[in-house]
Design a protein around this motif. Sequence first.
Motif, PDB file in Angstrom:
ATOM      1  N   LEU A 103      31.978 -64.563 -41.984  1.00  0.00           N
ATOM      2  CA  LEU A 103      32.211 -65.001 -43.356  1.00  0.00           C
ATOM      3  C   LEU A 103      33.621 -65.555 -43.386  1.00  0.00           C
ATOM      4  N   GLY A 104      33.714 -66.881 -43.456  1.00  0.00           N
ATOM      5  CA  GLY A 104      35.014 -67.525 -43.309  1.00  0.00           C
ATOM      6  C   GLY A 104      35.401 -67.581 -41.840  1.00  0.00           C
ATOM      7  N   ASP A 105      36.680 -67.852 -41.592  1.00  0.00           N
ATOM      8  CA  ASP A 105      37.154 -68.019 -40.222  1.00  0.00           C
ATOM      9  C   ASP A 105      37.675 -66.732 -39.598  1.00  0.00           C
ATOM     10  N   GLU A 106      37.873 -65.684 -40.415  1.00  0.00           N
ATOM     11  CA  GLU A 106      38.589 -64.521 -39.908  1.00  0.00           C
ATOM     12  C   GLU A 106      37.788 -63.223 -39.901  1.00  0.00           C
ATOM     13  N   LEU A 107      36.690 -63.172 -40.634  1.00  0.00           N
ATOM     14  CA  LEU A 107      35.958 -61.905 -40.778  1.00  0.00           C
ATOM     15  C   LEU A 107      34.598 -61.983 -40.094  1.00  0.00           C
ATOM     16  N   ILE A 108      34.282 -60.941 -39.308  1.00  0.00           N
ATOM     17  CA  ILE A 108      33.003 -60.838 -38.607  1.00  0.00           C
ATOM     18  C   ILE A 108      32.375 -59.488 -38.920  1.00  0.00           C
ATOM     19  N   LEU A 109      31.077 -59.487 -39.190  1.00  0.00           N
ATOM     20  CA  LEU A 109      30.319 -58.273 -39.467  1.00  0.00           C
ATOM     21  C   LEU A 109      29.676 -57.757 -38.181  1.00  0.00           C
ATOM     22  N   PHE A 110      29.762 -56.438 -37.972  1.00  0.00           N
ATOM     23  CA  PHE A 110      29.110 -55.820 -36.815  1.00  0.00           C
ATOM     24  C   PHE A 110      28.263 -54.635 -37.276  1.00  0.00           C
ATOM     25  N   PHE A 147      26.174 -47.687 -36.835  1.00  0.00           N
ATOM     26  CA  PHE A 147      27.547 -48.075 -37.170  1.00  0.00           C
ATOM     27  C   PHE A 147      27.540 -49.364 -37.989  1.00  0.00           C
ATOM     28  N   LEU A 148      28.591 -49.523 -38.790  1.00  0.00           N
ATOM     29  CA  LEU A 148      28.781 -50.713 -39.617  1.00  0.00           C
ATOM     30  C   LEU A 148      30.279 -50.957 -39.741  1.00  0.00           C
ATOM     31  N   SER A 149      30.706 -52.161 -39.439  1.00  0.00           N
ATOM     32  CA  SER A 149      32.129 -52.479 -39.555  1.00  0.00           C
ATOM     33  C   SER A 149      32.310 -53.966 -39.834  1.00  0.00           C
ATOM     34  N   VAL A 150      33.451 -54.288 -40.415  1.00  0.00           N
ATOM     35  CA  VAL A 150      33.875 -55.683 -40.511  1.00  0.00           C
ATOM     36  C   VAL A 150      35.186 -55.796 -39.746  1.00  0.00           C
ATOM     37  N   VAL A 151      35.342 -56.905 -39.049  1.00  0.00           N
ATOM     38  CA  VAL A 151      36.499 -57.106 -38.176  1.00  0.00           C
ATOM     39  C   VAL A 151      37.287 -58.311 -38.658  1.00  0.00           C
ATOM     40  N   LEU A 152      38.589 -58.125 -38.775  1.00  0.00           N
ATOM     41  CA  LEU A 152      39.498 -59.204 -39.158  1.00  0.00           C
ATOM     42  C   LEU A 152      40.353 -59.572 -37.956  1.00  0.00           C
ATOM     43  N   GLU A 181      33.140 -42.619 -46.437  1.00  0.00           N
ATOM     44  CA  GLU A 181      34.372 -42.639 -45.662  1.00  0.00           C
ATOM     45  C   GLU A 181      34.563 -44.024 -45.045  1.00  0.00           C
ATOM     46  N   ILE A 182      35.816 -44.490 -45.068  1.00  0.00           N
ATOM     47  CA  ILE A 182      36.164 -45.759 -44.447  1.00  0.00           C
ATOM     48  C   ILE A 182      37.356 -45.513 -43.525  1.00  0.00           C
ATOM     49  N   PHE A 183      37.246 -46.004 -42.298  1.00  0.00           N
ATOM     50  CA  PHE A 183      38.324 -45.869 -41.330  1.00  0.00           C
ATOM     51  C   PHE A 183      38.851 -47.262 -40.978  1.00  0.00           C
ATOM     52  N   ALA A 184      40.156 -47.337 -40.755  1.00  0.00           N
ATOM     53  CA  ALA A 184      40.787 -48.572 -40.301  1.00  0.00           C
ATOM     54  C   ALA A 184      41.271 -48.359 -38.870  1.00  0.00           C
ATOM     55  N   ARG A 185      40.927 -49.291 -37.987  1.00  0.00           N
ATOM     56  CA  ARG A 185      41.344 -49.191 -36.585  1.00  0.00           C
ATOM     57  C   ARG A 185      42.088 -50.464 -36.199  1.00  0.00           C
ATOM     58  N   LEU A 186      43.348 -50.306 -35.850  1.00  0.00           N
ATOM     59  CA  LEU A 186      44.151 -51.424 -35.367  1.00  0.00           C
ATOM     60  C   LEU A 186      44.000 -51.514 -33.855  1.00  0.00           C
ATOM     61  N   ASN A 187      43.634 -52.698 -33.381  1.00  0.00           N
ATOM     62  CA  ASN A 187      43.430 -52.942 -31.962  1.00  0.00           C
ATOM     63  C   ASN A 187      44.449 -53.978 -31.479  1.00  0.00           C
ATOM     64  N   ILE A 188      45.172 -53.648 -30.416  1.00  0.00           N
ATOM     65  CA  ILE A 188      46.156 -54.578 -29.857  1.00  0.00           C
ATOM     66  C   ILE A 188      45.875 -54.717 -28.361  1.00  0.00           C
ATOM     67  N   ARG A 223      53.143 -57.727 -22.542  1.00  0.00           N
ATOM     68  CA  ARG A 223      51.826 -58.283 -22.225  1.00  0.00           C
ATOM     69  C   ARG A 223      50.903 -58.390 -23.445  1.00  0.00           C
ATOM     70  N   ILE A 224      51.477 -58.308 -24.627  1.00  0.00           N
ATOM     71  CA  ILE A 224      50.668 -58.367 -25.850  1.00  0.00           C
ATOM     72  C   ILE A 224      50.045 -59.760 -25.988  1.00  0.00           C
ATOM     73  N   GLU A 225      48.736 -59.796 -26.246  1.00  0.00           N
ATOM     74  CA  GLU A 225      48.017 -61.066 -26.357  1.00  0.00           C
ATOM     75  C   GLU A 225      47.503 -61.327 -27.776  1.00  0.00           C
ATOM     76  N   ARG A 226      46.826 -60.345 -28.365  1.00  0.00           N
ATOM     77  CA  ARG A 226      46.215 -60.552 -29.669  1.00  0.00           C
ATOM     78  C   ARG A 226      45.971 -59.208 -30.340  1.00  0.00           C
ATOM     79  N   ALA A 227      45.611 -59.269 -31.644  1.00  0.00           N
ATOM     80  CA  ALA A 227      45.327 -58.038 -32.388  1.00  0.00           C
ATOM     81  C   ALA A 227      44.220 -58.304 -33.398  1.00  0.00           C
ATOM     82  N   TRP A 228      43.489 -57.255 -33.726  1.00  0.00           N
ATOM     83  CA  TRP A 228      42.459 -57.351 -34.754  1.00  0.00           C
ATOM     84  C   TRP A 228      42.324 -56.002 -35.453  1.00  0.00           C
ATOM     85  N   LEU A 229      41.734 -56.027 -36.631  1.00  0.00           N
ATOM     86  CA  LEU A 229      41.573 -54.820 -37.441  1.00  0.00           C
ATOM     87  C   LEU A 229      40.094 -54.587 -37.716  1.00  0.00           C
ATOM     88  N   ASP A 230      39.627 -53.362 -37.432  1.00  0.00           N
ATOM     89  CA  ASP A 230      38.264 -52.954 -37.784  1.00  0.00           C
ATOM     90  C   ASP A 230      38.316 -52.100 -39.050  1.00  0.00           C
TER      91      ASP A 230
END
Length: 256
Positions: A103-110, A147-152, A181-188, A223-230
């Motif tokens: 949905l848009g360029d930044e959000l993906i549903l899983f 499981f259900l999540s949206v990823v930015l 319950e909603i959890f936020a997971r930062l991935n780097i 060595r950081i390349e990218r990050a995303w939020l679940d």
Amino acid sequence: MQVRSALVDWIVQRRGVRRWTKAARRAPDMPLRELRHERSNARKLLYSLNEMLAVAENRLALPMIGSHAFPKPHGTDWAWRPSLWCLPLPNPGMSSAMSKSKLGDELILFHDCAHSELTLRQIRNQREADLAPYGLRMDVFNFDGSFLSVVLDLPHGAVDGLKKNHLVRLNTIVEMEKPLEIFARLNIKHGPNTEQIVRELPLHEDDIVVEFDLAYSNLNEKRIERAWLDLIFENPQMSQVTLRDVTLSRRQRADF
């Protein structure tokens, strides 16, 4: 041609203002027949003016489209509101959404549902408290998955110059039909590894804030390349969740 049209409109408007100013001054001594006629004309004009004012005040009271404004902690060196919460999408929604739908360029549903009964749609925020022009609404009906999540996907600015002495802050406003319950997971991602930090959202609060402290991570800064939020939703069956706003920012720890 446009300049001429604007000039004509200005002249007509000025004449109209003078005409009704003069009529108001004459009203106390105006003959009753003329007064009735002018009252009828004034009521017609007043109806159109009130209608225009009502629409204008309603639209101008909404958060401005494209707005990136939101409060930021002192010392913030990067801040971001995803475009889904800022700008109208060409395709504002989807039903029976399959896993990996965008949905848009930044959000993906899983999710791992065999039969999807999920809808996602962008909505226009209209509450006085809202700073974001748009929100994201998710409706979940029967849910047969685990499981259900949206990823930015975070932009490059999020990791440009990122250090272990940074705090990454997530602010969001959530509305729910029923408790969940909603959890936020930062991935780097750094080299072959991915650092993951999980926080549960304090959903009992109006303005929900969580912080990811990188000081306790095993992050390889070079060595950081990218990050995303679940954003991970637990037991979402038969629920509606509205994310009125999502913003992220980062600042360096003062006591590192």
